[in-house]
Enzyme design. Structure first.
Site, PDB file in Angstrom:
ATOM      1  N   ASP A 101       9.481  35.010  14.950  1.00  0.00           N
ATOM      2  CA  ASP A 101       9.354  34.428  13.614  1.00  0.00           C
ATOM      3  C   ASP A 101       9.824  35.418  12.555  1.00  0.00           C
ATOM      4  O   ASP A 101       9.149  36.417  12.284  1.00  0.00           O
ATOM      5  CB  ASP A 101       7.886  34.050  13.364  1.00  0.00           C
ATOM      6  N   ASP A 294      14.609  31.837   8.158  1.00  0.00           N
ATOM      7  CA  ASP A 294      13.316  31.860   8.843  1.00  0.00           C
ATOM      8  C   ASP A 294      13.387  31.135  10.189  1.00  0.00           C
ATOM      9  O   ASP A 294      13.426  29.911  10.239  1.00  0.00           O
ATOM     10  CB  ASP A 294      12.264  31.215   7.937  1.00  0.00           C
TER      11      ASP A 294
END
Length: 509
Positions: A101, A294
């Site tokens: 992440d 992201d």
């Protein structure tokens, strides 16, 4: 009286603590009836050769401390549930799958049994685990978790050789964080320490790796789920290369855009095109209130105004004559007969990013195969698809929908993010992503990013300040209420104003 100041203070605190929202890995969808298709039928910048880019190694020898080839295909997963890396934690080692992440900064693993995870890290069975005794809570748009900070050693079987001591949060309680069917047991936050909880003093995983393994401060990411079913088998390939760039994971040139702020990987979007047509929005709309890259976000997320313009442009450009609004909002799927594919009915989508030379830009383009995404196992004779773009109230997020088309380089050493076409971004043998440039920025504002941005750490500082102010006010009120009678002022006859007071008598004198 003491409760009056507390209410607005509480509201302000909640507003500050809410932070900045992010999409997570799945959301409910309902199958709609199959939609009938309509009847309508500059040169790039040259990069330095491998091994000659500012001293950054672009290749490495097998068996060395850093072997980029050993990291190829070290990820599994898909855009619906995220891409994860196998990791060994503690002594003796416990094997866990860790979600990659780039939109958060804590390294956290399940630390207690959970019905939605198949494994967890048992700290009592690790002789090298050391608890720091600090509670930590991280909240996302969907889900949250609470745990305890500690340290332990980790090794990455398909990563950098060696064992390293890392800050790790063991998740003891969670809500809607571990989802049914996920094959990962923790999360690897690769963003900057400004986002680390409970404070930026917590050294992040990658900072620790750079310091201890003596690798360049750069990592690169390839996710190979283009055209594959979302939330499918979870065995799609991918690569997280720590310490450099693996030349076999991209083709053509790498195009770099500056990192605007070191918290998220914030970049500057200049414009969007649908089917080659400019949306003609103010460039600040694309960066409201930030634009980030992201990997932990499933979709391409767009600010509401931009999202509406994109949907309108797709509808007017596509060959679909009628379409349910639920498809665009993510509440419904669109289905076709399995013998048909809908991708030829939709336009390309291009995102323009500012180049390192601010007078130029480049564009990354995704074909419909990336944003019209197949869903596995809906019907026997139908193939159903979801819309891989959604609206956002807090950011433009270049998530997995776009990233699956590219090899993305997070060059923290030089404060830039690079994009190159990924060889695995192909469907039916044809590429589904493109990069072109350079283009002039003469007709675009010199700065498309708002100058006044309340970053999440600043929001927490404001929240704590408001809490302190509320506490002081309440303390003063409590002291006043508890003062003994002798300390309170007693009125005398001269203090009371009435018909018999000197004021009245003097007035009528």
């Amino acid at each position: 009286m003491g409760t009056l100041p507390a209410a607005p203070c509480l509201l302000l605190l909640l507003a500050g603590a809410a932070g900045l929202c992010r999409a997570r890995f799945s959301f409910p969808l309902r199958v709609s009836p199959p939609a009938a298709p309509g009847n309508g039928s500059a040169s790039s910048l040259q990069q330095a050769p491998p091994g000659e880019v500012d001293g950054l190694a672009l290749a490495s020898e097998p068996g060395a401390a850093v072997s980029f080839l050993a990291m190829v295909e070290n990820l599994q997963g898909d855009s619906g549930r995220g891409y994860y890396l196998e990791m060994l934690i503690g002594t003796p080692p416990q094997k866990l799958n860790i979600l990659v992440d780039t939109g958060s900064s804590n390294f956290a693993v399940a630390g207690a049994p959970n019905p939605d995870v198949t494994s967890y890290f048992n700290t009592e069975e690790s002789s090298t685990y050391k608890s720091q005794g600090t509670d930590v809570t991280v909240r996302y748009t969907q889900g949250s978790w609470t745990g305890v900070l500690g340290t332990d050693i980790i090794t990455i079987p398909k990563g950098i050789n060696g064992t390293y001591t890392i800050n790790i949060a063991t998740i003891l309680e969670s809500e809607n964080f571990f989802l049914p069917g996920v094959k990962w047991h923790g999360i690897l936050g690769l963003a900057y320490d400004a986002l680390a909880k409970p404070s930026s003093s917590v050294e992040t995983f990658f900072d620790s790796l750079v310091s201890q393994a003596k690798i360049p401060n750069v990592f690169s990411l390839q996710m190979c789920g283009a055209g594959m079913p979302v939330s499918g088998s979870g065995t799609n390939g991918g690569s997280l290369v720590m310490g450099g760039i693996e030349s076999s994971l991209y083709k053509g040139d790498i195009w770099y855009t500056p990192i605007k702020e070191e918290w998220y990987y914030q970049v500057e979007i200049l414009k969007l095109e649908v089917g080659g047509q400019n949306l003609n929005l103010d460039c600040r709309e694309y960066n409201a209130d930030k634009a980030i890259v992201d990997s932990g976000t499933t979709l391409l997320r767009l600010p509401q105004k931009v999202f509406n313009a994109v949907v309108e442009a797709i509808v007017s450009t596509s060959l679909i004559q009628a379409f349910s609004s639920g498809f665009w909002t993510g509440s419904q799927l669109a289905c076709w007969d399995k013998t048909e594919t809908p991708w030829s009915l939709f336009p390309k989508l291009s995102i323009y990013l500012r180049d390192e030379n601010s007078s130029r830009s480049f564009r990354i383009t995704i074909l419909p195969q990336l944003y019209i995404q197949p869903i596995l196992g809906i019907g026997q004779n139908l193939e159903c698809y979801r819309f891989g773009i959604s609206s956002s109230s807090s950011a433009l997020v270049i998530g997995a929908t776009v990233m699956e088309g590219f090899y993305v380089i997070f060059d923290r050493a030089q404060k830039r993010v690079g994009f190159a076409v990924s060889p695995c971004a192909e469907v039916g043998g044809s590429p589904v992503s493109e990069i072109e440039g350079p283009f002039t920025t003469a007709d675009i504002a010199s700065n498309c990013v708002a100058t006044m941005t309340l970053h999440e750490p600043m929001l927490w500082i404001i929240s704590y300040a408001l809490m302190s102010l509320c506490g002081i006010i309440l303390l003063v009120l409590i002291i006043l209420l508890l003062l003994p009678p002798r300390c309170q002022h007693r009125f005398t006859d001269n203090d009371v104003v009435n018909d018999e007071s000197s004021l009245v008598r003097h007035r009528w004198k």
